[in-house]
Design a protein around this motif. Structure first.
Motif, PDB file in Angstrom:
ATOM      1  N   UNK A 195     -20.535   3.867  -4.022  1.00 45.72           N
ATOM      2  CA  UNK A 195     -19.170   4.043  -4.498  1.00 45.72           C
ATOM      3  C   UNK A 195     -18.531   2.733  -4.919  1.00 45.72           C
ATOM      4  N   UNK A 196     -17.745   2.799  -5.986  1.00 42.38           N
ATOM      5  CA  UNK A 196     -16.909   1.684  -6.424  1.00 42.38           C
ATOM      6  C   UNK A 196     -15.483   1.960  -5.934  1.00 42.38           C
ATOM      7  N   UNK A 197     -14.919   1.018  -5.197  1.00 39.33           N
ATOM      8  CA  UNK A 197     -13.572   1.159  -4.655  1.00 39.33           C
ATOM      9  C   UNK A 197     -12.653   0.166  -5.360  1.00 39.33           C
ATOM     10  N   UNK A 198     -11.575   0.669  -5.933  1.00 40.29           N
ATOM     11  CA  UNK A 198     -10.579  -0.182  -6.577  1.00 40.29           C
ATOM     12  C   UNK A 198      -9.412  -0.410  -5.625  1.00 40.29           C
ATOM     13  N   UNK A 199      -8.991  -1.651  -5.503  1.00 40.99           N
ATOM     14  CA  UNK A 199      -7.837  -2.017  -4.672  1.00 40.99           C
ATOM     15  C   UNK A 199      -6.646  -2.253  -5.586  1.00 40.99           C
ATOM     16  N   UNK A 200      -5.503  -1.718  -5.210  1.00 43.41           N
ATOM     17  CA  UNK A 200      -4.286  -1.862  -6.023  1.00 43.41           C
ATOM     18  C   UNK A 200      -3.127  -2.246  -5.124  1.00 43.41           C
ATOM     19  N   UNK A 201      -2.348  -3.245  -5.559  1.00 42.07           N
ATOM     20  CA  UNK A 201      -1.160  -3.666  -4.832  1.00 42.07           C
ATOM     21  C   UNK A 201      -0.102  -4.032  -5.856  1.00 42.07           C
ATOM     22  N   UNK A 202       1.085  -3.407  -5.735  1.00 47.15           N
ATOM     23  CA  UNK A 202       2.114  -3.605  -6.758  1.00 47.15           C
ATOM     24  C   UNK A 202       3.459  -3.919  -6.133  1.00 47.15           C
ATOM     25  N   UNK A 203       4.283  -4.576  -6.942  1.00 46.28           N
ATOM     26  CA  UNK A 203       5.678  -4.836  -6.594  1.00 46.28           C
ATOM     27  C   UNK A 203       6.553  -3.957  -7.490  1.00 46.28           C
ATOM     28  N   UNK A 204       7.600  -3.356  -6.923  1.00 46.20           N
ATOM     29  CA  UNK A 204       8.457  -2.476  -7.694  1.00 46.20           C
ATOM     30  C   UNK A 204       9.781  -2.312  -6.957  1.00 46.20           C
ATOM     31  N   UNK A 205      10.775  -1.765  -7.652  1.00 47.51           N
ATOM     32  CA  UNK A 205      12.031  -1.417  -7.011  1.00 47.51           C
ATOM     33  C   UNK A 205      12.106   0.080  -6.744  1.00 47.51           C
ATOM     34  N   UNK A 206      11.677   0.866  -7.731  1.00 49.62           N
ATOM     35  CA  UNK A 206      11.853   2.311  -7.613  1.00 49.62           C
ATOM     36  C   UNK A 206      10.613   3.113  -8.015  1.00 49.62           C
ATOM     37  N   UNK A 207       9.526   2.428  -8.368  1.00 39.50           N
ATOM     38  CA  UNK A 207       8.313   3.130  -8.754  1.00 39.50           C
ATOM     39  C   UNK A 207       8.262   3.539 -10.213  1.00 39.50           C
ATOM     40  N   UNK A 208       9.355   3.398 -10.946  1.00 40.37           N
ATOM     41  CA  UNK A 208       9.358   3.766 -12.356  1.00 40.37           C
ATOM     42  C   UNK A 208       8.592   2.753 -13.190  1.00 40.37           C
ATOM     43  N   UNK A 209       8.681   1.490 -12.804  1.00 36.18           N
ATOM     44  CA  UNK A 209       7.846   0.427 -13.369  1.00 36.18           C
ATOM     45  C   UNK A 209       7.299  -0.381 -12.199  1.00 36.18           C
ATOM     46  N   UNK A 210       6.225  -1.130 -12.439  1.00 33.44           N
ATOM     47  CA  UNK A 210       5.624  -1.914 -11.356  1.00 33.44           C
ATOM     48  C   UNK A 210       4.796  -3.050 -11.936  1.00 33.44           C
ATOM     49  N   UNK A 211       4.676  -4.123 -11.149  1.00 39.11           N
ATOM     50  CA  UNK A 211       3.843  -5.247 -11.540  1.00 39.11           C
ATOM     51  C   UNK A 211       2.738  -5.430 -10.499  1.00 39.11           C
ATOM     52  N   UNK A 212       1.524  -5.608 -11.010  1.00 36.49           N
ATOM     53  CA  UNK A 212       0.406  -5.881 -10.117  1.00 36.49           C
ATOM     54  C   UNK A 212       0.685  -7.173  -9.351  1.00 36.49           C
ATOM     55  N   UNK A 213       0.402  -7.153  -8.075  1.00 37.93           N
ATOM     56  CA  UNK A 213       0.734  -8.285  -7.211  1.00 37.93           C
ATOM     57  C   UNK A 213      -0.373  -9.337  -7.236  1.00 37.93           C
ATOM     58  N   UNK A 214       0.014 -10.598  -7.263  1.00 39.19           N
ATOM     59  CA  UNK A 214      -0.971 -11.689  -7.184  1.00 39.19           C
ATOM     60  C   UNK A 214      -1.373 -11.884  -5.729  1.00 39.19           C
ATOM     61  N   UNK A 215      -2.657 -11.693  -5.452  1.00 39.15           N
ATOM     62  CA  UNK A 215      -3.194 -11.814  -4.100  1.00 39.15           C
ATOM     63  C   UNK A 215      -4.206 -12.954  -4.074  1.00 39.15           C
ATOM     64  N   UNK A 216      -4.127 -13.801  -3.070  1.00 35.27           N
ATOM     65  CA  UNK A 216      -5.024 -14.949  -2.996  1.00 35.27           C
ATOM     66  C   UNK A 216      -6.472 -14.511  -2.806  1.00 35.27           C
ATOM     67  N   UNK A 217      -7.386 -15.378  -3.271  1.00 33.89           N
ATOM     68  CA  UNK A 217      -8.816 -15.076  -3.282  1.00 33.89           C
ATOM     69  C   UNK A 217      -9.368 -14.826  -1.879  1.00 33.89           C
ATOM     70  N   UNK A 218      -8.927 -15.599  -0.917  1.00 37.77           N
ATOM     71  CA  UNK A 218      -9.433 -15.445   0.450  1.00 37.77           C
ATOM     72  C   UNK A 218      -9.115 -14.053   0.995  1.00 37.77           C
ATOM     73  N   UNK A 219      -7.896 -13.580   0.735  1.00 38.02           N
ATOM     74  CA  UNK A 219      -7.516 -12.240   1.199  1.00 38.02           C
ATOM     75  C   UNK A 219      -8.330 -11.171   0.494  1.00 38.02           C
ATOM     76  N   UNK A 220      -8.519 -11.316  -0.820  1.00 33.43           N
ATOM     77  CA  UNK A 220      -9.309 -10.340  -1.565  1.00 33.43           C
ATOM     78  C   UNK A 220     -10.743 -10.289  -1.057  1.00 33.43           C
TER      79      UNK A 220
END
Length: 305
Positions: A248-273
């Motif tokens: 299986x291929x698993x995709x990880x997603x983390x976003x910043x948003x106020x209300x879910x209508x729009x969102x920006x992918x969050x910058x996560x450091x390499x060590x955490x990833x």
């Protein structure tokens, strides 16, 4: 921004007027939207209300136990084990919209069963404003809006938070004194892990998604994302030990948003990833690789289906 105290007062009165002398059931998932709707309805009509949590088999890790503990003060709480019925209904279905409609109909049928047992005429649910916008705008059907079947055996559907955005719902949750674990928890889709599995929904794929989501939420909690999760998006070749696997291929997603209508992918450091991928590939022997999704909304949606 909503005035939470005024909203609670008005919502409680509205529920009393809509339900009247009828009995009602509340669709309770454990998320903040349905929890706020349940707390408002319980304050409004008390013993006339039966909270119903349906264990679909598509929920977060530990969700059923958490709901049982958090809402134990509601003595009429019903926990319905419908796992087999949901997986049977979803067998062979791969289209995302069809999944949502099947899940919406199955939810309603489970609620109707409890309603007949409790003589409930009204259904209360935690639909919020973005749910309605996305369903009405043909972005995607929400199981409690566009995913509802055409024929529903209730005299009325009561939606006390239908005009609120997610951050406003959280304000109301705080006003109601709901536990922080409920008021501040990340959004979770109504159809559950079914929309975090691309293609047919199977118990194996759902279990991989459930464990991977648990890892992501745990690892990214300190980053304070608006929403973070994992999805099973397909298969690819990998190596486990000295053996080739088609896993299986698993995709990880983390976003910043106020209300879910729009969102920006969050910058996560390499060590955490790297720590996330190490834990997820250890979740199941058939997880071959982990990828990180850097797409904003738009053009993507936050969830995968």
């Amino acid at each position: 921004m909503v005035n939470a105290a005024e909203f609670v007062e008005e919502a409680v009165e509205e529920i009393r007027e809509e339900v009247g002398d009828d009995n009602a059931i509340i669709a309770l998932s454990g998320g903040v939207d349905s929890s706020v709707a349940a707390a408002l309805a319980y304050e409004a009509i008390g013993d006339q209300l039966t909270p119903v949590y349906v264990d679909t088999g598509l929920m977060r890790k530990g969700e059923t136990e958490g709901v049982r503990e958090t809402f134990a003060f509601m003595e009429s709480l019903r926990i319905v084990d419908a796992r087999d019925r949901f997986f049977d209904a979803l067998a062979g279905i791969t289209d995302p919209e069809e999944k949502r409609h099947v899940i919406g109909e199955q939810f309603i049928r489970e609620f109707e069963t409890v309603a007949r047992e409790t003589d409930a005429k009204q259904l209360v649910q935690g639909t919020i404003y973005p749910d309605r916008i996305e369903s009405e705008g043909n972005i995607k059907s929400h199981h409690n809006v566009g995913g509802l079947p055409e024929v529903v055996d209730f005299d009325g559907i009561v939606e006390p938070v239908r005009d609120l955005y997610k951050d406003e719902v959280r304000e109301v949750a705080r006003e109601l004194g709901l536990e922080e674990v409920v008021a501040e928890r990340m959004p979770f889709p109504g159809p559950g892990l079914a929309v975090r599995v691309i293609g047919e929904v199977t118990p194996e794929k759902v279990e991989v998604a459930r464990e991977a989501c648990h890892v992501v939420e745990d690892e990214l909690e300190e980053h304070e994302p608006w929403q973070a999760f994992a999805a099973v998006i397909g298969k690819a070749t990998g190596v486990k030990g000295d053996n080739r696997v088609h896993g299986w291929v698993v995709a990880v997603r983390s976003v910043e948003s106020r209300d879910g209508m729009t969102a920006r992918a969050q910058e996560i450091d390499w060590e955490t990833l790297q720590r996330i991928q190490s834990r997820i590939t250890g979740v199941h022997e058939n997880v071959a690789r982990v990828v990180y999704d850097v797409t904003h909304k738009p053009p993507a949606t936050i969830e995968y289906e």
